[in-house]
Design an enzyme around this catalytic site. Structure first.
Site, PDB file in Angstrom:
ATOM      1  N   THR A   1      -2.465   6.847   0.331  1.00  0.00           N
ATOM      2  CA  THR A   1      -3.635   6.933   1.201  1.00  0.00           C
ATOM      3  C   THR A   1      -4.511   8.059   0.673  1.00  0.00           C
ATOM      4  O   THR A   1      -4.005   9.054   0.139  1.00  0.00           O
ATOM      5  CB  THR A   1      -3.235   7.149   2.671  1.00  0.00           C
TER       6      THR A   1
ATOM      7  N   LYS B   1       0.875  -1.193   0.000  1.00  0.00           N
ATOM      8  CA  LYS B   1       0.000   0.000   0.000  1.00  0.00           C
ATOM      9  C   LYS B   1       0.902   1.231   0.000  1.00  0.00           C
ATOM     10  O   LYS B   1       1.645   1.467   0.959  1.00  0.00           O
ATOM     11  CB  LYS B   1      -0.882  -0.022   1.255  1.00  0.00           C
TER      12      LYS B   1
ATOM     13  N   GLU C   1      -3.451   0.899  -3.443  1.00  0.00           N
ATOM     14  CA  GLU C   1      -4.032   0.663  -2.105  1.00  0.00           C
ATOM     15  C   GLU C   1      -4.091  -0.825  -1.784  1.00  0.00           C
ATOM     16  O   GLU C   1      -4.606  -1.215  -0.734  1.00  0.00           O
ATOM     17  CB  GLU C   1      -5.452   1.236  -2.047  1.00  0.00           C
TER      18      GLU C   1
HETATM   19  C1  LIG Z   1      -7.269   6.703  10.341  1.00  0.00           C
HETATM   20  C2  LIG Z   1      -7.622   6.894   8.910  1.00  0.00           C
HETATM   21  O1  LIG Z   1      -8.391   7.754   8.548  1.00  0.00           O
HETATM   22  N1  LIG Z   1      -7.052   6.059   8.043  1.00  0.00           N
HETATM   23  C3  LIG Z   1      -7.171   6.045   6.687  1.00  0.00           C
HETATM   24  C4  LIG Z   1      -8.124   6.731   5.966  1.00  0.00           C
HETATM   25  C5  LIG Z   1      -8.104   6.615   4.597  1.00  0.00           C
HETATM   26  N2  LIG Z   1      -7.170   5.849   4.005  1.00  0.00           N
HETATM   27  C6  LIG Z   1      -6.251   5.194   4.749  1.00  0.00           C
HETATM   28  O2  LIG Z   1      -5.372   4.510   4.170  1.00  0.00           O
HETATM   29  N3  LIG Z   1      -6.261   5.290   6.072  1.00  0.00           N
END
Ligand SMILES: CC(=O)Nc1cc[nH]c(=O)n1
Length: 107
Positions: A28, A25, A78
């Site tokens: 984000t 990954k 992702e």
């Molecule tokens: C904690 C949090 O919001 N984590 C996220 C949100 C979106 N993508 C991701 O990889 N992690």
């Protein structure tokens, strides 16, 4: 050894930890509240659930991205299918039009 100085912090859900650490990954997708990261920032990464630090990353790209523009390349970055990615984003943020793509490398 020189200690790492951080430009900020970011959290991830524990379920993403293994994929981040393995390099599977590499992006984000966040909402506007986390659109402040800049290329070059060194971030301390911890779990959302308990705040346990598990790695450090450096931001290599930040881009605004419409939810409608999500594609299979984003899904690969992702480590999900596109269907899974859209479902995960909707689960986390509800209906959302504008996302911020943050690409990073492990330090
Ligand atoms: C904690 C949090 O919001 N984590 C996220 C949100 C979106 N993508 C991701 O990889 N992690």
């Amino acid at each position: 050894m020189t200690p790492l100085t951080y430009d900020g912090k970011i959290t991830f859900f524990e379920r993403f930890e293994a994929d981040i650490l393995s390099g599977a990954k590499t992006i984000t997708l966040r909402d506007e509240s986390e659109s402040h990261f800049r290329v070059g920032d060194r971030l301390s990464v911890s779990t959302f659930e308990t705040g346990r630090h598990f790695c450090d990353i450096q931001v290599v790209r930040v881009e605004e991205l419409a939810f409608e523009a999500l594609n299979s390349r984003h899904a690969v970055q992702e480590n999900m299918t596109l269907e899974q990615l859209k479902a995960v984003i909707t689960e986390i943020y509800g209906e959302i039009d504008t996302l911020y793509l943050i690409e990073y490398r492990l330090l």
